[in-house]
Design an enzyme around this catalytic site. Structure first.
Site, PDB file in Angstrom:
ATOM      1  NE  ARG A  50      -1.577  -1.607   3.700  1.00 27.12           N
ATOM      2  CZ  ARG A  50      -1.859  -1.674   4.994  1.00 27.12           C
ATOM      3  NH1 ARG A  50      -3.057  -1.341   5.427  1.00 27.12           N
ATOM      4  NH2 ARG A  50      -0.943  -2.059   5.866  1.00 27.12           N
ATOM      5  CG  ASP A  52      -1.043   6.898   4.341  1.00 27.19           C
ATOM      6  OD1 ASP A  52      -2.262   6.750   4.102  1.00 27.19           O
ATOM      7  OD2 ASP A  52      -0.604   7.185   5.469  1.00 27.19           O
ATOM      8  NE  ARG A 197       4.239  10.197   5.700  1.00 25.30           N
ATOM      9  CZ  ARG A 197       2.922  10.194   5.936  1.00 25.30           C
ATOM     10  NH1 ARG A 197       2.174   9.167   5.545  1.00 25.30           N
ATOM     11  NH2 ARG A 197       2.360  11.209   6.566  1.00 25.30           N
TER      12      ARG A 197
END
Length: 261
Positions: A50, A52, A197
Site C-alpha cells: 500500500r 498512503d 516517513r
C-alpha cells in the site's frame, strides 16, 4: 486463467492511497474500473504494497488473474487509454500462476525528497517537502547509516501498525543531492506503516541539531515510537521500485514483504 503482472506510476496527490478504501479516490479502484471497462471482468488486483494518501509511485507493481485473451503487450496501451492522467501503466508481463506481487517481492526502494532552497521549486512542490532553513545533511547521512541491517523498527513505525513483529532488513540507505533538492533513498525487504516517513521526520531533527546522529541508533534500540521524531509529510515520498530477483517474473529489460507507507 492467466496471471498478469504490471508496473504502474502514479501521482498520489489526488488519491486517498493505493488500496481501496470505504471513502475517497484510490489508485486500485481506478485500475480495477479500467480493467472492467476493457474486459468486463470484476477483477480485484493484488498490489505489492500500500501507499498512503498523497504518496507517489514510480514503480508500484500489481498482478491479477484474468480470462481475457488480450495479448500481454497490448495491456498497457489499452488500460492507459481508460485511466485518468495521474496513473500510467508502464509495463505488463505474464507471471506463473503462484506469483503474488506482495509475497513474492524481495526488495523495495523508496525515495524521500526535501527541497532545501530558500524558496520552493514551484514545479516540484507536489513531490518535495520544503525545508527552507539549513540542514546538516552530513549528520543526517551518518544517522541514517545506523539503520542499515536487520533490526526491530518498532520506534520507527506508526503506533497503529498491526504487524505481528517489526523486524525488517534495510539493505542500503543514502542521501543524494540534486540542485536544491536532497533525496533519501532506502532499500529493504519490506517497510512498516509510515516507517520511511518516521525515519525522515527523525532525521530532520538530526539535521536541525535537535538530535545527534548516534541518537538514531539509541532510538532504534529503545523500541518505542515515542522516542522518534514526527512523521514527515506524505507528498515527499515516492515508491521507486519493487524487485523480485527472478528473470521469470520480471520484464526482460528489468534487472513476510508488507509495507505500508
Amino acid at each position: 486463467m492467466r496471471n498478469i503482472c504490471m508496473k504502474v506510476s502514479y501521482d498520489g496527490s489526488g488519491f486517498n492511497g493505493f488500496q481501496s478504501q470505504p471513502k475517497g479516490r484510490t489508485v486500485q479502484d481506478e485500475i480495477e474500473k479500467a480493467i472492467k471497462h476493457l474486459t468486463g471482468e470484476p477483477i480485484v488486483i493484488i498490489g505489492s504494497g500500500r501507499t498512503d494518501a498523497g504518496v507517489h509511485a514510480m514503480g508500484q507493481v500489481f498482478n491479477f488473474h484474468t480470462a481475457s485473451t488480450i495479448p500481454t503487450e497490448r495491456w498497457a496501451i489499452a488500460l492507459n487509454t481508460r485511466l485518468p492522467k495521474d496513473i500510467v501503466i508502464r509495463d505488463a508481463w505474464d507471471v506463473p500462476d503462484a506469483f503474488h506481487s506482495r509475497r513474492s517481492a524481495k526488495r523495495k526502494t523508496y525515495r524521500y525528497s526535501i527541497d532545501i532552497g530558500k524558496f520552493p521549486d514551484v514545479f516540484a512542490r507536489a513531490y518535495r517537502f520544503h525545508h527552507p532553513t539549513k540542514l546538516n545533511i552530513e549528520a543526517m547521512a551518518e544517522g541514517l547509516s545506523y539503520l542499515i541491517g536487520t533490526h526491530d523498527f518498532t520506534s520507527y513505525t506508526s503506533i497503529h501498525s498491526t504487524k505481528p513483529h517489526h523486524i525488517r532488513t534495510v539493505y542500503e540507505a543514502y542521501f543524494e543531492k540534486e540542485g536544491q533538492a536532497v533525496h533519501m533513498y532506502i532499500t529493504g525487504n519490506g517497510f512498516l506503516y509510515n516507517m520511511v516517513r518516521v525515519i525522515m521526520g527523525t532525521l530532520l531533527w538530526v539535521g536541525q541539531g535537535k538530535l545527534k546522529p548516534e541518537d538514531m541508533k539509541l532510538i532504534l534500540e529503545g523500541k518505542s515510537r515515542s522516542l522518534a521524531g514526527p512523521t514527515a509529510m506524505p507528498h515527499g515520498l515516492t515508491l521507486v521500485d519493487v524487485e523480485y530477483g527472478d528473470a521469470a517474473v520480471e520484464p526482460a529489460e528489468a534487472t513476510d514483504h508488507d509495507d505500508d507507507e
